[in-house]
Design a protein around this motif. Structure first.
Motif, mmCIF file in Angstrom:
data_model
loop_
_atom_site.group_PDB
_atom_site.id
_atom_site.type_symbol
_atom_site.label_atom_id
_atom_site.label_comp_id
_atom_site.label_asym_id
_atom_site.label_seq_id
_atom_site.Cartn_x
_atom_site.Cartn_y
_atom_site.Cartn_z
ATOM 1 N N GLN A 167 0.821 -1.208 0.000
ATOM 2 C CA GLN A 167 0.000 0.000 0.000
ATOM 3 C C GLN A 167 0.859 1.264 0.000
ATOM 4 O O GLN A 167 0.525 2.250 -0.657
ATOM 5 C CB GLN A 167 -0.950 0.009 1.205
ATOM 6 N N ASP A 214 -4.971 -4.989 -2.877
ATOM 7 C CA ASP A 214 -4.269 -3.731 -2.616
ATOM 8 C C ASP A 214 -4.526 -2.726 -3.727
ATOM 9 O O ASP A 214 -4.706 -1.523 -3.464
ATOM 10 C CB ASP A 214 -2.764 -3.983 -2.494
ATOM 11 N N ALA A 258 -6.377 1.110 -3.516
ATOM 12 C CA ALA A 258 -5.351 2.146 -3.602
ATOM 13 C C ALA A 258 -5.883 3.526 -3.982
ATOM 14 O O ALA A 258 -5.163 4.511 -3.877
ATOM 15 C CB ALA A 258 -4.276 1.724 -4.609
#
Length: 244
Positions: free
Chosen positions: A154, A211, A215
């Motif tokens: 991340q 992820d 994002a």
């Protein structure tokens, strides 16, 4: 039963890595970081042959993210030995980053073989903290077989969004964890402790698509594929691009 067997195999692999863990603690594992670029450079040729079609498809529309003046500034995170250079469009400027400075020798070879590109600096920096790259300074960011080995996915994606100009694109090609119902999933979890050290920090059980979904990109174009003829543990892949 299958779950217990997986945990037992993982424990055995963990025991096998104890000498490597000790080497890491006392600082001797750093010698492998000098050797790893040579191994990666040689593996690159085989992987590119097997993934040639997928990479051509992945990078086919990179040029559409060029700036209004026609220039294209492309930043590659974890460039390694320059395996992707041959797939980039003519005339674009490539800025290379990698936390391992020992890749530089092999990177120069790929640069010499791909004179259709212009090259910026080779910046030795981790993907989580690219402080030497200015905000909104590049049109495209590329990351292939890298998010498996970073410490914080991340954080890397936050950095990608920071350095991309508005409307710029992030291209990715990553191996990911398999479906829990498969034997690939079993092997990934069982052998991961050993794979981690042999692959210089490579983790084979990440659901990286989650992820990417979290994002905060304005668009996400993602495709799940099975990579042909590569090692079973890293056969499940995702590929695509997201737009800031």
């Amino acid at each position: 039963m299958k779950c217990c067997a997986m945990k037992l195999c993982r424990l055995l692999c963990f025991v096998l890595t104890l000498p490597l863990q000790l080497m890491e603690v006392v600082g001797l594992y750093g010698m492998y970081k000098r050797l790893f670029p040579l191994l990666a450079y040689n593996i690159t040729f085989s992987y590119n042959d097997k993934m040639h079609k997928a990479k051509r498809e992945l990078f086919r529309n990179v040029v559409k993210f060029a700036s209004t003046d026609g220039s294209l500034r492309l930043l590659e995170i974890g460039c390694g030995s320059g395996a992707n250079f041959k797939f980039y469009p003519y005339g674009c400027t490539v800025i290379c980053t990698d936390p391992n400075p020992h890749f530089h020798k092999y990177l120069r070879r790929s640069m010499a073989a791909n004179t259709h590109l212009t090259y910026g600096d080779f910046i030795v920096v981790s993907g989580e903290d690219m402080k030497d790259v200015q905000d909104e300074s590049v049109d495209v960011v590329v990351c292939t077989l890298v998010l498996c080995s970073v410490r914080n996915v991340q954080r890397v994606l936050q950095e990608v969004r920071r350095v991309l100009r508005p409307g710029g694109a992030f291209y990715f090609l990553e191996h990911v964890v398999s479906d829990p119902s498969t034997w690939t999933y079993f092997l990934q979890h069982a052998l991961e402790p050993l794979w981690y050290y042999l692959g210089d920090g490579c983790t084979i059980t990440r659901a990286t698509w989650q992820d990417l979904e979290a994002a905060g990109f304005s668009e996400l174009h993602i495709k799940h594929i099975e990579a042909p003829e590569v090692t079973l543990m890293i056969r499940p892949h995702i590929m695509g691009y997201s737009i800031k």
